[in-house]
Motif scaffolding. Sequence first.
Motif, mmCIF file in Angstrom:
data_model
loop_
_atom_site.group_PDB
_atom_site.id
_atom_site.type_symbol
_atom_site.label_atom_id
_atom_site.label_comp_id
_atom_site.label_asym_id
_atom_site.label_seq_id
_atom_site.Cartn_x
_atom_site.Cartn_y
_atom_site.Cartn_z
ATOM 1 N N LYS A 289 0.859 -1.182 0.000
ATOM 2 C CA LYS A 289 0.000 0.000 0.000
ATOM 3 C C LYS A 289 0.893 1.229 0.000
ATOM 4 C CE LYS A 289 -2.997 2.596 3.127
ATOM 5 N NZ LYS A 289 -3.805 3.225 2.052
ATOM 6 N N LEU A 291 1.696 4.810 1.145
ATOM 7 C CA LEU A 291 1.325 5.669 2.270
ATOM 8 C C LEU A 291 1.264 7.124 1.827
ATOM 9 C CD1 LEU A 291 3.610 4.020 4.972
ATOM 10 C CD2 LEU A 291 1.239 3.494 4.401
ATOM 11 N N ALA A 297 4.189 0.217 1.980
ATOM 12 C CA ALA A 297 4.199 -0.711 3.108
ATOM 13 C C ALA A 297 3.537 -2.016 2.677
ATOM 14 C CB ALA A 297 3.455 -0.118 4.298
ATOM 15 N N ALA A 327 2.190 -6.224 14.519
ATOM 16 C CA ALA A 327 1.392 -6.767 13.419
ATOM 17 C C ALA A 327 2.078 -7.971 12.776
ATOM 18 C CB ALA A 327 1.133 -5.683 12.367
ATOM 19 N N LEU A 330 1.468 -10.971 15.051
ATOM 20 C CA LEU A 330 0.080 -11.433 14.986
ATOM 21 C C LEU A 330 -0.234 -12.063 13.636
ATOM 22 C CD1 LEU A 330 -1.840 -8.638 16.897
ATOM 23 C CD2 LEU A 330 -1.612 -11.027 17.543
ATOM 24 N N GLU A 331 0.373 -11.529 12.587
ATOM 25 C CA GLU A 331 0.177 -12.113 11.262
ATOM 26 C C GLU A 331 0.713 -13.555 11.234
ATOM 27 O OE1 GLU A 331 -1.069 -9.467 8.777
ATOM 28 O OE2 GLU A 331 -1.959 -11.400 8.300
ATOM 29 N N LYS A 334 -1.633 -15.805 13.173
ATOM 30 C CA LYS A 334 -2.850 -16.072 12.415
ATOM 31 C C LYS A 334 -2.580 -17.124 11.349
ATOM 32 C CE LYS A 334 -4.619 -13.017 9.533
ATOM 33 N NZ LYS A 334 -5.354 -11.869 8.967
ATOM 34 N N ARG A 383 -9.957 -11.366 21.257
ATOM 35 C CA ARG A 383 -9.815 -9.910 21.199
ATOM 36 C C ARG A 383 -9.113 -9.389 22.451
ATOM 37 N NH1 ARG A 383 -13.966 -6.493 17.732
ATOM 38 N NH2 ARG A 383 -13.968 -4.565 18.927
ATOM 39 N N LYS A 390 -1.067 -6.096 22.348
ATOM 40 C CA LYS A 390 -0.638 -4.799 21.815
ATOM 41 C C LYS A 390 -0.110 -3.903 22.923
ATOM 42 C CE LYS A 390 -4.555 -4.547 19.689
ATOM 43 N NZ LYS A 390 -5.733 -3.856 19.120
ATOM 44 N N ARG A 394 3.666 -2.542 23.056
ATOM 45 C CA ARG A 394 3.955 -1.110 23.182
ATOM 46 C C ARG A 394 4.890 -0.885 24.356
ATOM 47 N NH1 ARG A 394 -1.636 0.834 21.589
ATOM 48 N NH2 ARG A 394 -2.313 0.168 23.662
ATOM 49 N N LEU B 124 -1.335 7.079 22.831
ATOM 50 C CA LEU B 124 -1.562 6.086 21.779
ATOM 51 C C LEU B 124 -2.749 5.216 22.146
ATOM 52 C CD1 LEU B 124 2.076 4.872 21.066
ATOM 53 C CD2 LEU B 124 0.832 6.743 20.030
ATOM 54 N N THR B 126 -5.500 2.110 20.576
ATOM 55 C CA THR B 126 -5.751 1.097 19.552
ATOM 56 C C THR B 126 -7.192 1.210 19.107
ATOM 57 O OG1 THR B 126 -4.166 -0.393 20.563
ATOM 58 C CG2 THR B 126 -5.746 -1.354 19.042
ATOM 59 N N VAL B 128 -10.074 -0.774 16.815
ATOM 60 C CA VAL B 128 -10.486 -1.975 16.079
ATOM 61 C C VAL B 128 -11.719 -1.623 15.266
ATOM 62 C CG1 VAL B 128 -11.245 -4.366 16.251
ATOM 63 C CG2 VAL B 128 -9.586 -3.470 17.883
ATOM 64 N N TRP B 136 -7.198 -3.713 12.863
ATOM 65 C CA TRP B 136 -6.899 -2.819 13.981
ATOM 66 C C TRP B 136 -5.744 -1.906 13.626
ATOM 67 C CZ3 TRP B 136 -1.982 -3.367 15.949
ATOM 68 C CH2 TRP B 136 -1.358 -4.608 15.772
ATOM 69 N N TRP B 154 -0.739 4.034 9.588
ATOM 70 C CA TRP B 154 -0.775 2.775 8.843
ATOM 71 C C TRP B 154 0.295 1.809 9.331
ATOM 72 C CZ3 TRP B 154 -3.152 -0.488 5.741
ATOM 73 C CH2 TRP B 154 -2.404 -1.506 5.161
ATOM 74 N N GLU B 155 1.442 2.318 9.689
ATOM 75 C CA GLU B 155 2.565 1.417 9.992
ATOM 76 C C GLU B 155 2.259 0.515 11.165
ATOM 77 O OE1 GLU B 155 5.977 4.583 8.998
ATOM 78 O OE2 GLU B 155 6.624 2.538 9.359
ATOM 79 N N MET B 157 -0.823 -0.730 11.575
ATOM 80 C CA MET B 157 -2.111 -1.351 11.275
ATOM 81 C C MET B 157 -1.939 -2.857 11.254
ATOM 82 S SD MET B 157 -4.962 -0.223 8.620
ATOM 83 C CE MET B 157 -5.438 0.942 9.851
ATOM 84 N N GLY B 158 -2.907 -3.554 11.844
ATOM 85 C CA GLY B 158 -2.718 -4.975 12.051
ATOM 86 C C GLY B 158 -3.691 -5.843 11.286
ATOM 87 N N PRO B 159 -3.490 -7.134 11.369
ATOM 88 C CA PRO B 159 -4.306 -8.069 10.619
ATOM 89 C C PRO B 159 -5.700 -8.202 11.214
ATOM 90 C CG PRO B 159 -2.848 -9.263 12.070
ATOM 91 C CD PRO B 159 -2.515 -7.803 12.223
ATOM 92 N N TYR B 175 -8.326 -0.201 2.641
ATOM 93 C CA TYR B 175 -7.733 0.413 3.831
ATOM 94 C C TYR B 175 -7.849 1.931 3.817
ATOM 95 C CZ TYR B 175 -5.766 -4.193 4.604
ATOM 96 O OH TYR B 175 -5.612 -5.528 4.808
ATOM 97 N N ASP B 176 -8.093 2.509 2.661
ATOM 98 C CA ASP B 176 -8.207 3.964 2.596
ATOM 99 C C ASP B 176 -9.479 4.441 3.284
ATOM 100 O OD1 ASP B 176 -6.915 3.933 -0.780
ATOM 101 O OD2 ASP B 176 -5.875 4.086 1.147
#
Lengths: 456, 195
Positions: A289, A291, A297, A327, A330-331, A334, A383, A390, A394, B124, B126, B128, B136, B154-155, B157-159, B175-176
């Motif tokens: 995508k 940015l 990205a 991410a 988590l990817e 999954k 969830r 997350k 962080r 910050l 999150t 969903v 998310w 975006w950086e 952004m998760g699955p 995603y936009d």
Amino acid sequence: MKKILPILFLLFLINTLYMCKDDDYLHNSHLHENVEKKQISFKEFLTNVKDKNKVKKTIFSNFGGNENISQKEDLGWQIDTLQVNQIITPEKTTYTFAVIELTDTIQGFRNVIIEESLNDTKIYLVHYPNGIDNVNHSTSEVIVEELDGIIGKAKSCFELVYQCQACGSNTCDYAPGWVLVEVPCGGSDGGGGNDPGEGTPTDPIPGGLDPQDGGGGGGNNNNLPACQSLNNKLNEPLQNEQNFETRIEFLKQKVFNSGDEWGFINQNPSEDPNINSNANNQYNPARAKTLDDGRKAVIFDIYGPHIFGYMHTHPNNETTMGIHSAADILEFLKMVKYRYEMGLSTDDTYGIVVGNHGVYSLKIDNINDFMAGYGSYSGDLLREFIDNFKENYRDKVANRPISDNNQSKNEKALLQFLDLIKSDTGIGLYRATNDLNGWHKLQLTSNGQVQSIYCN
Amino acid sequence: MKNTILIFTFFISCFLQAQSPIIPLRSHGDHITNGCYLKDIENELLPFTGTWTYQEGNKKVTLKFQRVRMHLNMSYPSYYKDILEAKYKVEVNNVVVFDNLNDPFNIPGKRTISGGIFKGDKYLVTFVDDLKCETWGEAKIWIENGKLHWDMDWENMGPFIEDPCPQSREDDNFYDNMTLPWNMVLTKQPVLGGS
């Protein structure tokens, strides 16, 4: 003895076909026109197996229950149904399962082999009490016990001996050159099978007695399955002048000469339930995508069980860490979950970041932890896990000053975070050597320092 | 009797103090020990609380932030922490697209916008997106000149949590167009007077 001979004949036949193997050996789906070897799901096994009653009576308590782990309660072990290896020859079909021990009294590891011929189904429990020595190729003990409704009938004992097959090269090519030599069973358990037989070497065991067929490799051998899987990727043959290693090398260059993320998805189209394909180990460029600032990205879209790996770059700059993002992790989880739920192998799954510190891969070190934790979570529980995930990422990794963005501190922070989720995910972290000849397992010592262990 | 109550309260307080050492909200890393409580002692989260609105063209967004006391982080070390949580409503052409404004706060697994940590003066959270296959993302929020700024990144952004989400592959602009705009400047709504 007589009952063991037919399986040994099968082994002889298949060994003949394997001698001085060509590239076919490395492809799981088709090795020779008369021998087919592949991994199937447990559902496929249930569909294909002929004598369900015998199999059920001997080793399953319930076919229709939890199909991921099946057991007979009084056995003290259960079979792992996540990976079933099937080998088909004109005469026989075998199914191999790894055994999950419910006690810690068994040394080495065991596999269960179900062997079907035209008129009969036999079930064997194969024990490798000393494991298999793939490094030094020393002789190993193999104990074969036929299971026939009544557990613990006569056993036959063998030695698994590596044979050196030069095959025209100057170095010794051991693979697949195992032979079985029958020996008297020792010990006071009677062990049956004291008939020394003919004492002549028999031939390798591709069809099920190969411990790798069952994904065996229980806890007492020295090879980490994750490392073996990663090393296998590094040793992948070239296809159209490309393989895993060439793609990693490509991405390593991109880290430093591009501000964009680049990546590949690794998949087996044959495992995609939505298409009809026999293809395996396919690589596709990851979608990207654009940015707002013009950089690209990567988007992974792990949308099906046929995807088993990803690799992508984290560009070299002051603020980007050369390790997995939340991410990315988590990817990976999954991806493992998709495969686990579909009864596909999770041993080969990987999630790789190529950054300015090097090449890092996530692997599942303990599938049981994954199954009991993340693999079982859904709905609100999942969830909530991700919310905590997350927050902890962080706290441990992302919320550090820019001055901490270096290899040693990034590795330590990531490992501290992964330790938090390890019991729920069974996840492990590996770093490739700079020359891409092997891997190091990374972990924290008891005093919180990063330790790297070369693994093979 | 009064003295008995005071003594009882004193011992209870000591007990709670011993069980939950209180540390500043911005504590992190090795400062966080098992069972501690990251408390918003300086009320840094309070200015965010309340209802905020944003309007751009035909899209109207309402965000309601609340400070949640002693949110439990179930990890090891596990600890309590004051966080911000928000509910929101999105209307397009006066048609409600999403609305959870009246849902209760601090329900495990039901948070759509929740914090968080401070990075400088930015907090910050999150987010969903339940309408986008639970994709998310992370947003920075901060208050400047009385306005609440929202900036999604975006950086981070998760699955999708569980849904394979085929529409993400079919729509190049998936995603936009998240349910909440990527960037917003919101205005605080006055609190209605009451008894």
